[in-house]
Design an enzyme around this catalytic site. Structure first.
Site, mmCIF file in Angstrom:
data_model
loop_
_atom_site.group_PDB
_atom_site.id
_atom_site.type_symbol
_atom_site.label_atom_id
_atom_site.label_comp_id
_atom_site.label_asym_id
_atom_site.label_seq_id
_atom_site.Cartn_x
_atom_site.Cartn_y
_atom_site.Cartn_z
ATOM 1 N N HIS A 1 -25.778 71.704 39.991
ATOM 2 C CA HIS A 1 -25.540 70.847 41.167
ATOM 3 C C HIS A 1 -26.814 70.141 41.625
ATOM 4 C CE1 HIS A 1 -21.282 71.756 42.316
ATOM 5 N NE2 HIS A 1 -21.507 72.766 41.500
ATOM 6 N N ASP B 1 -27.777 67.336 40.001
ATOM 7 C CA ASP B 1 -27.683 65.919 39.586
ATOM 8 C C ASP B 1 -27.440 64.955 40.745
ATOM 9 O OD1 ASP B 1 -25.075 66.838 39.822
ATOM 10 O OD2 ASP B 1 -24.350 65.965 37.936
ATOM 11 N N SER C 1 -4.427 60.586 20.460
ATOM 12 C CA SER C 1 -5.262 61.791 20.492
ATOM 13 C C SER C 1 -4.614 62.844 19.600
ATOM 14 C CB SER C 1 -5.375 62.336 21.922
ATOM 15 O OG SER C 1 -5.833 63.677 21.857
ATOM 16 N N GLY D 1 -16.139 72.747 29.566
ATOM 17 C CA GLY D 1 -17.475 72.605 30.160
ATOM 18 C C GLY D 1 -18.481 72.039 29.174
ATOM 19 N N GLU E 1 -15.602 57.181 34.205
ATOM 20 C CA GLU E 1 -15.131 58.512 34.634
ATOM 21 C C GLU E 1 -14.899 58.535 36.153
ATOM 22 O OE1 GLU E 1 -16.752 61.734 32.463
ATOM 23 O OE2 GLU E 1 -16.021 63.251 33.862
ATOM 24 N N ASP F 1 -24.242 64.119 31.692
ATOM 25 C CA ASP F 1 -23.431 64.297 30.488
ATOM 26 C C ASP F 1 -23.590 63.120 29.534
ATOM 27 O OD1 ASP F 1 -22.617 66.277 32.137
ATOM 28 O OD2 ASP F 1 -20.515 65.684 32.258
HETATM 29 P P1 ADP Z 1 -14.922 68.755 29.765
HETATM 30 O O1 ADP Z 1 -15.604 67.436 29.895
HETATM 31 O O2 ADP Z 1 -15.783 69.893 30.164
HETATM 32 O O3 ADP Z 1 -14.319 69.003 28.429
HETATM 33 P P2 ADP Z 1 -13.184 67.520 31.658
HETATM 34 O O4 ADP Z 1 -12.081 68.021 32.515
HETATM 35 O O5 ADP Z 1 -14.299 66.783 32.325
HETATM 36 O O6 ADP Z 1 -13.719 68.757 30.810
HETATM 37 O O7 ADP Z 1 -12.613 66.525 30.559
HETATM 38 C C1 ADP Z 1 -11.502 66.893 29.773
HETATM 39 C C2 ADP Z 1 -10.509 65.759 29.768
HETATM 40 O O8 ADP Z 1 -11.014 64.649 28.992
HETATM 41 C C3 ADP Z 1 -9.219 66.141 29.084
HETATM 42 O O9 ADP Z 1 -8.325 66.781 29.980
HETATM 43 C C4 ADP Z 1 -8.698 64.773 28.632
HETATM 44 O O10 ADP Z 1 -8.120 64.078 29.710
HETATM 45 C C5 ADP Z 1 -9.970 64.045 28.245
HETATM 46 N N1 ADP Z 1 -10.275 64.230 26.805
HETATM 47 C C6 ADP Z 1 -11.421 64.668 26.286
HETATM 48 N N2 ADP Z 1 -11.361 64.723 24.923
HETATM 49 C C7 ADP Z 1 -10.141 64.294 24.583
HETATM 50 C C8 ADP Z 1 -9.441 64.137 23.344
HETATM 51 N N3 ADP Z 1 -10.011 64.448 22.186
HETATM 52 N N4 ADP Z 1 -8.174 63.672 23.385
HETATM 53 C C9 ADP Z 1 -7.602 63.363 24.559
HETATM 54 N N5 ADP Z 1 -8.203 63.508 25.758
HETATM 55 C C10 ADP Z 1 -9.450 63.967 25.788
HETATM 56 MG MG MG Z 2 -16.247 66.527 31.732
#
Ligand code: ADP
Ligand code: MG
Length: 364
Positions: free
Chosen positions: A20, A22, A53, A109, A145, A157
């Site tokens: 936290h 950032d 996807s 994460g 984002e 990130d």
């Molecule tokens: P993290 O970034 O830690 O993995 P987040 O909640 O920030 O977790 O991001 C995850 C989200 O990003 C997923 O729920 C989806 O909406 C999107 N996402 C990431 N990678 C993919 C993928 N390969 N296919 C589809 N959606 C994705």
């Molecule tokens: Mg994320």
């Protein structure tokens, strides 16, 4: 329609220290990890965008003339948001088919979200003449984002997954936006363990922490907590509420820990790095209060086990994952003990991922 599929590859990242910090324009240490999002694409002759996807087994189609946030298939926003950011910069985007496949577990994460945004941007770069610097690229992805996925993330990130160098970790200064690579020996590795808890109200708690940090900074007459030192905070503690003081104490000491950890990494002092990780967790738990029972149990176990050099919660907190620092030669031994502990405690085996430092997408 073009028959040639082009491919880009973007790693995930892990936050190693700087919890936290950032949005307080502070310091973080992160690294790009050996898990990747691959985007395969080809140009179309119309203005249609088709996304697939393989992870979610979902397909989406839309017009490039109408790039707006999507409610039903939320994941699409991470791609469409980036295209919208390019449109804002008056880049004329062509129709594309984009297929996404990732070995970064979603929502773990390890920032599968930033990897997806950056993959979308680098895909567009292959077909359009884009000349943005790495930081500008990171900001466009962050904008996507924030504005399209509705997640108020910082810039760590996106910077990490773009600029990391193989075999190093990075220190990022969120005030100057400067970054520095620090050496990381192959004799060590990290394990990321999912607590498999996602507490409800996380979004509310996250905004609350941000607001309290902002009000503390205001009362201390600075724009961001980054500008406050521990002594100064101590002098002015009666100007803050107890809550503001605790949150500020976490941020201010966390920035100090990042500085100390950089020194430790330069000197290859991995035990010191591990100790700072444990201290970071204590501060998150007691001062920032963004830990939870499952995360504390994991870190407690790590601190009692002689093979683990350091462990802490990583990411937003209130659930999520714990990152552990280990000597590579002791990894299997530790992993076995951790698996038995976790299975006994929570009645299911843990999800554990080993991560190692790799090059960011611009350096692959
Ligand atoms: P993290 O970034 O830690 O993995 P987040 O909640 O920030 O977790 O991001 C995850 C989200 O990003 C997923 O729920 C989806 O909406 C999107 N996402 C990431 N990678 C993919 C993928 N390969 N296919 C589809 N959606 C994705
Ligand atoms: Mg994320």
């Amino acid at each position: 329609m073009s028959t040639t599929w082009l491919e880009v590859k973007v790693p995930g990242r892990v936050e190693l220290l700087g919890n936290h910090t950032d949005y307080n324009q502070g310091l973080v240490i992160s690294m790009a990890v050996d898990r990747y999002t691959i985007m395969r694409s080809r140009l179309r002759e119309d203005h249609i965008l088709r996304l697939r996807s393989l992870n979610l087994e979902e397909t989406w189609q839309g017009s490039l003339n109408n790039l707006v946030p999507q409610k039903e298939q939320h994941w699409v926003n991470y791609v469409v948001g980036v295209l919208a950011a390019l449109k804002e910069r008056e880049v004329e985007i062509l129709g594309m088919d984009m297929e996404i496949e990732s070995s970064i577990p979603l929502g773990f994460g390890l920032s599968s979200s930033a990897a997806l945004e950056v993959a979308s941007l680098l895909t567009c770069k292959q077909y359009h003449s884009l000349d943005q610097e790495p930081l500008e690229m990171a900001k466009m992805c962050q904008w996507a984002e924030n504005q399209f996925a509705g997640v108020s993330c910082g810039l760590m990130d996106q910077i990490s997954v773009l600029i990391s160098q193989r075999g190093s970790v990075n220190k990022i200064d969120l005030q100057s936006l400067g970054y520095e690579n620090l050496p990381f020996s192959k004799a060590f590795c990290f394990l990321v363990v999912d607590s498999e808890t996602r507490h409800q109200l996380v979004d509310g708690e996250y905004s609350n922490r941000r607001e309290v940090c902002e009000s503390a900074a205001k009362k201390l007459d600075v724009a961001y907590l980054r500008e406050v030192q521990v002594d100064h905070l101590d002098d002015r503690k009666f100007d803050l509420s107890l809550e503001e003081h605790k949150r500020a104490l976490h941020v201010v000491t966390e920035n100090e820990r990042v500085q100390k950890a950089c020194q430790a990494l330069q000197e290859g002092a991995m035990e010191r790095l591990g100790q700072l990780m444990f201290e970071s967790h204590e501060s998150s738990k007691n001062n920032f209060e963004n830990s939870c029972r499952e995360l504390d149990e994991l870190v407690d176990f790590a601190s009692r086990h002689k093979a683990c050099l350091g462990a802490r919660l990583t990411g937003g907190g209130f659930g999520g994952a714990v990152v552990h620092l280990l000597e590579r030669s002791k990894k299997d031994f530790y992993q076995n003990d951790l698996t038995s502990f976790f299975s006994k405690k929570f009645g299911r085996p843990p999800k554990i991922i080993e991560v190692n430092p790799v090059a960011g997408a611009l350096n692959i």
